[in-house]
Design an enzyme around this catalytic site. Sequence first.
Site, mmCIF file in Angstrom:
data_model
loop_
_atom_site.group_PDB
_atom_site.id
_atom_site.type_symbol
_atom_site.label_atom_id
_atom_site.label_comp_id
_atom_site.label_asym_id
_atom_site.label_seq_id
_atom_site.Cartn_x
_atom_site.Cartn_y
_atom_site.Cartn_z
ATOM 1 N N PRO A 1 -1.913 -10.730 10.699
ATOM 2 C CA PRO A 1 -2.102 -10.399 12.118
ATOM 3 C C PRO A 1 -2.237 -8.890 12.282
ATOM 4 O O PRO A 1 -1.655 -8.123 11.499
ATOM 5 C CB PRO A 1 -0.814 -10.895 12.772
ATOM 6 C CG PRO A 1 0.192 -10.939 11.675
ATOM 7 C CD PRO A 1 -0.571 -11.236 10.420
ATOM 8 N N ASP A 2 -3.003 -8.470 13.266
ATOM 9 C CA ASP A 2 -3.086 -7.044 13.590
ATOM 10 C C ASP A 2 -2.039 -6.757 14.664
ATOM 11 O O ASP A 2 -2.155 -7.214 15.802
ATOM 12 C CB ASP A 2 -4.492 -6.683 14.081
ATOM 13 C CG ASP A 2 -4.664 -5.168 14.185
ATOM 14 O OD1 ASP A 2 -3.805 -4.520 14.821
ATOM 15 O OD2 ASP A 2 -5.631 -4.639 13.619
ATOM 16 N N LYS B 1 -9.216 -2.389 19.244
ATOM 17 C CA LYS B 1 -7.819 -2.825 19.207
ATOM 18 C C LYS B 1 -7.210 -2.932 20.601
ATOM 19 O O LYS B 1 -6.135 -3.497 20.769
ATOM 20 C CB LYS B 1 -6.994 -1.858 18.367
ATOM 21 C CG LYS B 1 -7.531 -1.702 16.951
ATOM 22 C CD LYS B 1 -6.456 -1.830 15.936
ATOM 23 C CE LYS B 1 -7.011 -1.624 14.534
ATOM 24 N NZ LYS B 1 -6.082 -2.109 13.519
ATOM 25 N N PHE C 1 -2.698 4.572 15.019
ATOM 26 C CA PHE C 1 -3.192 5.637 14.142
ATOM 27 C C PHE C 1 -4.477 5.178 13.477
ATOM 28 O O PHE C 1 -4.727 3.983 13.344
ATOM 29 C CB PHE C 1 -2.162 5.960 13.053
ATOM 30 C CG PHE C 1 -1.110 6.921 13.505
ATOM 31 C CD1 PHE C 1 -1.179 8.254 13.165
ATOM 32 C CD2 PHE C 1 -0.063 6.486 14.302
ATOM 33 C CE1 PHE C 1 -0.214 9.155 13.594
ATOM 34 C CE2 PHE C 1 0.912 7.376 14.737
ATOM 35 C CZ PHE C 1 0.832 8.707 14.380
ATOM 36 N N ASN D 1 0.853 -1.183 0.000
ATOM 37 C CA ASN D 1 0.000 0.000 0.000
ATOM 38 C C ASN D 1 0.887 1.231 0.000
ATOM 39 O O ASN D 1 2.092 1.141 0.220
ATOM 40 C CB ASN D 1 -0.942 -0.029 1.192
ATOM 41 C CG ASN D 1 -0.178 -0.235 2.463
ATOM 42 O OD1 ASN D 1 0.800 0.461 2.709
ATOM 43 N ND2 ASN D 1 -0.585 -1.204 3.269
ATOM 44 N N LYS E 1 -12.338 2.259 17.140
ATOM 45 C CA LYS E 1 -11.104 1.523 16.819
ATOM 46 C C LYS E 1 -10.240 1.346 18.067
ATOM 47 O O LYS E 1 -9.655 0.296 18.293
ATOM 48 C CB LYS E 1 -10.324 2.281 15.748
ATOM 49 C CG LYS E 1 -9.151 1.514 15.195
ATOM 50 C CD LYS E 1 -8.631 2.114 13.899
ATOM 51 C CE LYS E 1 -9.544 1.824 12.731
ATOM 52 N NZ LYS E 1 -9.091 2.385 11.473
ATOM 53 N N LYS F 1 8.328 -17.743 -10.036
ATOM 54 C CA LYS F 1 7.572 -16.666 -10.661
ATOM 55 C C LYS F 1 6.374 -17.247 -11.431
ATOM 56 O O LYS F 1 6.533 -18.204 -12.211
ATOM 57 C CB LYS F 1 8.482 -15.900 -11.628
ATOM 58 C CG LYS F 1 7.794 -14.712 -12.253
ATOM 59 C CD LYS F 1 8.711 -13.961 -13.187
ATOM 60 C CE LYS F 1 7.923 -12.899 -13.923
ATOM 61 N NZ LYS F 1 8.694 -12.296 -15.006
ATOM 62 N N ASP G 1 -3.631 -5.540 5.243
ATOM 63 C CA ASP G 1 -4.613 -6.323 5.995
ATOM 64 C C ASP G 1 -4.611 -7.790 5.570
ATOM 65 O O ASP G 1 -4.907 -8.663 6.371
ATOM 66 C CB ASP G 1 -6.013 -5.733 5.802
ATOM 67 C CG ASP G 1 -6.137 -4.382 6.495
ATOM 68 O OD1 ASP G 1 -5.620 -4.261 7.620
ATOM 69 O OD2 ASP G 1 -6.718 -3.448 5.896
HETATM 70 O O1 C5P Z 1 -7.503 -1.037 11.248
HETATM 71 P P1 C5P Z 1 -6.649 0.042 10.704
HETATM 72 O O2 C5P Z 1 -5.663 -0.443 9.672
HETATM 73 O O3 C5P Z 1 -7.385 1.276 10.259
HETATM 74 O O4 C5P Z 1 -5.814 0.515 11.966
HETATM 75 C C1 C5P Z 1 -4.743 1.375 11.855
HETATM 76 C C2 C5P Z 1 -3.810 1.184 13.036
HETATM 77 O O5 C5P Z 1 -3.590 -0.199 13.274
HETATM 78 C C3 C5P Z 1 -2.451 1.762 12.759
HETATM 79 O O6 C5P Z 1 -1.894 2.160 13.997
HETATM 80 C C4 C5P Z 1 -1.697 0.569 12.186
HETATM 81 O O7 C5P Z 1 -0.300 0.689 12.371
HETATM 82 C C5 C5P Z 1 -2.254 -0.567 13.004
HETATM 83 N N1 C5P Z 1 -2.290 -1.851 12.300
HETATM 84 C C6 C5P Z 1 -1.442 -2.864 12.681
HETATM 85 N N2 C5P Z 1 -1.527 -4.100 12.075
HETATM 86 C C7 C5P Z 1 -2.420 -4.316 11.087
HETATM 87 C C8 C5P Z 1 -3.306 -3.283 10.687
HETATM 88 C C9 C5P Z 1 -3.200 -2.063 11.299
HETATM 89 O O8 C5P Z 1 -0.615 -2.659 13.579
HETATM 90 N N3 C5P Z 1 -2.467 -5.504 10.505
#
Ligand code: C5P
Length: 401
Positions: free
Chosen positions: A304-305, A342, A324, A209, A338, A287, A277
């Site tokens: 993973p988040d 989170k 953020f 991205n 959010k 390839k 995501d």
């Molecule tokens: O859910 P969203 O992407 O809008 O959330 C943004 C926040 O979550 C940012 O602080 C980003 O660094 C963090 N984030 C993360 N891991 C992910 C997705 C987002 O740490 N997979």
Amino acid sequence: MLHGKRVLLIVSGGIAAYKSLELIRRLRERGAAVRCVLTRGGAQFVTPLSLSALSEDKVYTDLFSLTDEAEMGHIQLSRDADLLLVVPASADILAKMAQGLADDLATTALLATDKEVMVAPAMNVRMWTHPATQANLETLRARGVHFVGPAEGDMACGEFGPGRMAEPDEIADAVSDFFESSAPLAGRRALVTSGPTHEPIDPVRYIANRSSGRQGHAIAAALARRGAQTTLVSGPTNLPDPGGVEVVRVESARDMLEACEKALPADVAVCAAAVADWRVARAANEKLKKNGAGAPTLEMAENPDILATLSATANTRPALVVGFAAETENVVEHATAKRERKGCDWILANDVSPSTGTFGGEDNTIHLVSADGVEDWPRMSKSDVAERLADRIVAALGAAE
Ligand code: C5P
């Protein structure tokens, strides 16, 4: 040492100006970045070329120079510095500082700054002991200006007494001491994520991205400047490593999480990375080839988040976890939700609706959402956001003790 510290060195007129050349080397050896402003008087003793060669930066001389002001205005010069250092400080520039005069670039930067100022006076003994100078010194001391020297000794004018400028090593020591005592996050550990992640499709292609990493890198630098032992876990960016920061380079979200977990324990974690995501569930080992059977279908898996994972870490959860949120509408409501989803402490909600011009721009419009409510910040540059966030982190960690 002085890694990551930025010194604005103002060289005013006096025979001791030659020592400022040695000082630049001493400061840079310790890791500081030095940018110079040369007064008209100073230029009688050292040349802009010498200062520029030693500092490896442009030298600023002229308040009314169109090119100087366009590239780096007098306000920005002091804004970009952690300390203003006047070496040598002549009787004249000290008098101007005491009076608040601003008739050249140096004195204007000194009047416009909200940063700390350190001066190394250098002048003839009679000028030093003159009641006018002594009154000026008193005024400046009362305003919190830091002094290094002068020493007593033989002078270039053949006289003896106080007024001889401190030696470069002594001035560099004073600068180091200043930063050590002004490092409110000394002994603290910080973790910052920055940049995008790259999720491989095959060995040559990836999904990513748009993220420059500028905000995350600026935050890591600001925390390091405040004395925190800082680890920056960064996805691929074109940015140079911030000074005084340990940089761990990663590609994918899963690598980023692993590197973050390795960097724990930390007192504060700031997740500024734009993490993908989703990833391709099974990246190809070779390839992918056009084989006439049409485009491949990529099966995606959820990444993973990192922010949520760090917020939920048992035992080693950082005392303060900051995330953020870029939103285009209902900015605060979405960010509040959010924060809860989170499990982090603060969300810096970034209003990226088209009317703000944030996308692709230099500035950010931030609302800090915490358990205490919402703090609206004025529109400011990404580096100012980093400074303000770092100051808020200092206050929060201090209050948590
Ligand atoms: O859910 P969203 O992407 O809008 O959330 C943004 C926040 O979550 C940012 O602080 C980003 O660094 C963090 N984030 C993360 N891991 C992910 C997705 C987002 O740490 N997979």
